[in-house]
Design an enzyme around this catalytic site. Structure first.
Site, PDB file in Angstrom:
ATOM      1  N   GLY A  43       0.881  -1.267   0.005  1.00 16.31           N
ATOM      2  CA  GLY A  43      -0.136  -0.058   0.206  1.00 16.31           C
ATOM      3  C   GLY A  43       0.708   1.357   0.182  1.00 16.31           C
ATOM      4  CD  GLU A  98       1.164   1.109   6.915  1.00 20.90           C
ATOM      5  OE1 GLU A  98       1.290   1.040   5.873  1.00 20.90           O
ATOM      6  OE2 GLU A  98       0.959   0.103   7.488  1.00 20.90           O
ATOM      7  CG  ASP A  99      -1.306   1.968   3.293  1.00 24.20           C
ATOM      8  OD1 ASP A  99      -1.010   1.746   4.420  1.00 24.20           O
ATOM      9  OD2 ASP A  99      -1.734   1.000   2.528  1.00 24.20           O
ATOM     10  CG  ASP A 102      -8.497   0.714   9.993  1.00 16.92           C
ATOM     11  OD1 ASP A 102      -9.439   1.640  10.320  1.00 16.92           O
ATOM     12  OD2 ASP A 102      -8.870  -0.529   9.682  1.00 16.92           O
ATOM     13  CE  LYS A 130      -9.854   4.043   7.367  1.00 15.05           C
ATOM     14  NZ  LYS A 130     -10.631   2.864   7.052  1.00 15.05           N
ATOM     15  CG  PHE A 151     -12.692   0.387   2.743  1.00 18.21           C
ATOM     16  CD1 PHE A 151     -11.899  -0.428   3.697  1.00 18.21           C
ATOM     17  CD2 PHE A 151     -12.144   0.502   1.448  1.00 18.21           C
ATOM     18  CE1 PHE A 151     -10.757  -1.386   3.255  1.00 18.21           C
ATOM     19  CE2 PHE A 151     -11.243  -0.541   0.908  1.00 18.21           C
ATOM     20  CZ  PHE A 151     -10.518  -1.128   1.807  1.00 18.21           C
ATOM     21  CB  VAL A 152     -10.048   6.017   1.458  1.00 18.69           C
ATOM     22  CG1 VAL A 152     -11.201   6.811   2.117  1.00 18.69           C
ATOM     23  CG2 VAL A 152      -8.861   5.532   2.454  1.00 18.69           C
ATOM     24  CG  ASP A 158      -5.492  -3.427  -1.568  1.00 18.25           C
ATOM     25  OD1 ASP A 158      -5.129  -2.753  -0.345  1.00 18.25           O
ATOM     26  OD2 ASP A 158      -5.851  -4.481  -1.675  1.00 18.25           O
ATOM     27  NE  ARG A 164      -2.035  -2.849  -4.005  1.00 17.21           N
ATOM     28  CZ  ARG A 164      -2.083  -2.872  -2.952  1.00 17.21           C
ATOM     29  NH1 ARG A 164      -2.181  -2.064  -1.964  1.00 17.21           N
ATOM     30  NH2 ARG A 164      -2.209  -4.116  -2.258  1.00 17.21           N
TER      31      ARG A 164
HETATM   32  P1  IMP Z   1      -4.502  -1.588  10.985  1.00 15.17           P
HETATM   33  O1  IMP Z   1      -3.244  -2.699  11.400  1.00 15.17           O
HETATM   34  O2  IMP Z   1      -5.837  -1.813  11.138  1.00 15.17           O
HETATM   35  O3  IMP Z   1      -4.034  -0.270  11.171  1.00 15.17           O
HETATM   36  O4  IMP Z   1      -4.310  -1.601   9.175  1.00 15.17           O
HETATM   37  C1  IMP Z   1      -3.820  -0.967   8.604  1.00 15.17           C
HETATM   38  C2  IMP Z   1      -3.753  -1.781   7.023  1.00 15.17           C
HETATM   39  O5  IMP Z   1      -5.017  -2.083   6.874  1.00 15.17           O
HETATM   40  C3  IMP Z   1      -3.408  -0.510   6.072  1.00 15.17           C
HETATM   41  O6  IMP Z   1      -2.037  -0.831   5.972  1.00 15.17           O
HETATM   42  C4  IMP Z   1      -4.219  -0.924   4.988  1.00 15.17           C
HETATM   43  O7  IMP Z   1      -3.620  -2.020   4.113  1.00 15.17           O
HETATM   44  C5  IMP Z   1      -5.363  -1.494   5.427  1.00 15.17           C
HETATM   45  N1  IMP Z   1      -6.387  -0.603   5.503  1.00 15.17           N
HETATM   46  C6  IMP Z   1      -7.233  -0.087   6.534  1.00 15.17           C
HETATM   47  N2  IMP Z   1      -8.127   0.922   6.180  1.00 15.17           N
HETATM   48  C7  IMP Z   1      -8.057   0.867   4.877  1.00 15.17           C
HETATM   49  C8  IMP Z   1      -8.852   1.661   3.882  1.00 15.17           C
HETATM   50  O8  IMP Z   1      -9.674   2.625   4.207  1.00 15.17           O
HETATM   51  N3  IMP Z   1      -8.674   1.385   2.866  1.00 15.17           N
HETATM   52  C9  IMP Z   1      -7.479   0.345   2.214  1.00 15.17           C
HETATM   53  N4  IMP Z   1      -6.932  -0.122   3.207  1.00 15.17           N
HETATM   54  C10 IMP Z   1      -7.020  -0.031   4.327  1.00 15.17           C
HETATM   55 MG    MG Z   2      -1.087  -1.568   4.018  1.00 23.03          MG
END
Ligand code: IMP
Ligand code: MG
Length: 178
Positions: A43, A98-99, A102, A130, A151-152, A158, A164
């Protein structure tokens, strides 16, 4: 692809402005350092490749592919490292690119993992945050933009590996994934 979006929330021009702002900050904060930039695949690859070209300090680049399981309060044993760094980061200053953050699970595990590798400093630069979804106390040291719980996709992000390559970031229509 564009028709699958409900709304664009970060335009190409806004992304450009974010990159300039983040790079200016990083160029000040790391002016006297040599940096190891870690791109979290897949990402973050577009964000990272745009960002590093605006950085002026000497740096090396590493890619990691990771996924996390479960509760971030337990150790980095729950981090699944599919692709690890290729060089020793002991004593190095590390910047994770990091992209999106979440829940924060992936990054809190990854940060712990890199600290256990004895990096001297580990900081996080995230394009999107987020915060309303956070399940731990992780937060980006550098953040492009805070977004609501939607969800973006686009600009590296992706849904089922698609979208992407969109040059902007948009909210995916619910009917695409529900
Ligand atoms: P976390 O461990 O919950 O913080 O997950 C982070 C990962 O989930 C990111 O690096 C993304 O790959 C994916 N992710 C979380 N939210 C989104 C979204 O809105 N769109 C796309 N990928 C997301
Ligand atoms: Mg990711």
């Amino acid at each position: 692809m564009h028709n699958d979006l409900k709304e664009i929330i970060v335009t190409t021009e806004e992304i450009d402005n974010i990159l300039t702002r983040l790079a200016n900050r990083l160029n000040i904060d790391y002016a006297d350092d040599e940096l190891v930039v870690i791109t979290v695949l897949c990402g973050s690859m577009i964000f990272a490749s745009d960002l590093v070209r605006r950085l002026t300090m000497p740096l090396t680049m590493e890619c990691m592919k990771v996924s996390s399981y479960g509760n971030s309060s337990v150790s980095s044993g729950t981090l699944n490292v599919q692709l690890d760094v290729q060089h020793d980061i002991k004593g190095k200053k590390v910047l994770i690119i990091e992209d999106i953050i979440d829940t924060g699970n992936t990054l809190s595990h990854l940060k712990k993992y890199l600290e256990e590798c004895q990096a001297s400093d580990v900081k996080i630069c995230a394009m999107l945050d987020k915060p309303s979804r956070r399940t731990n106390n992780i937060s980006p040291d550098y953040c492009g933009m805070t977004i609501p719980d939607e969800f973006v996709v686009g600009y590296g992000l992706d849904y089922a590996e698609k979208y992407r390559n969109l040059p902007y970031i948009g909210i995916l229509k619910k009917e695409i994934y529900e």
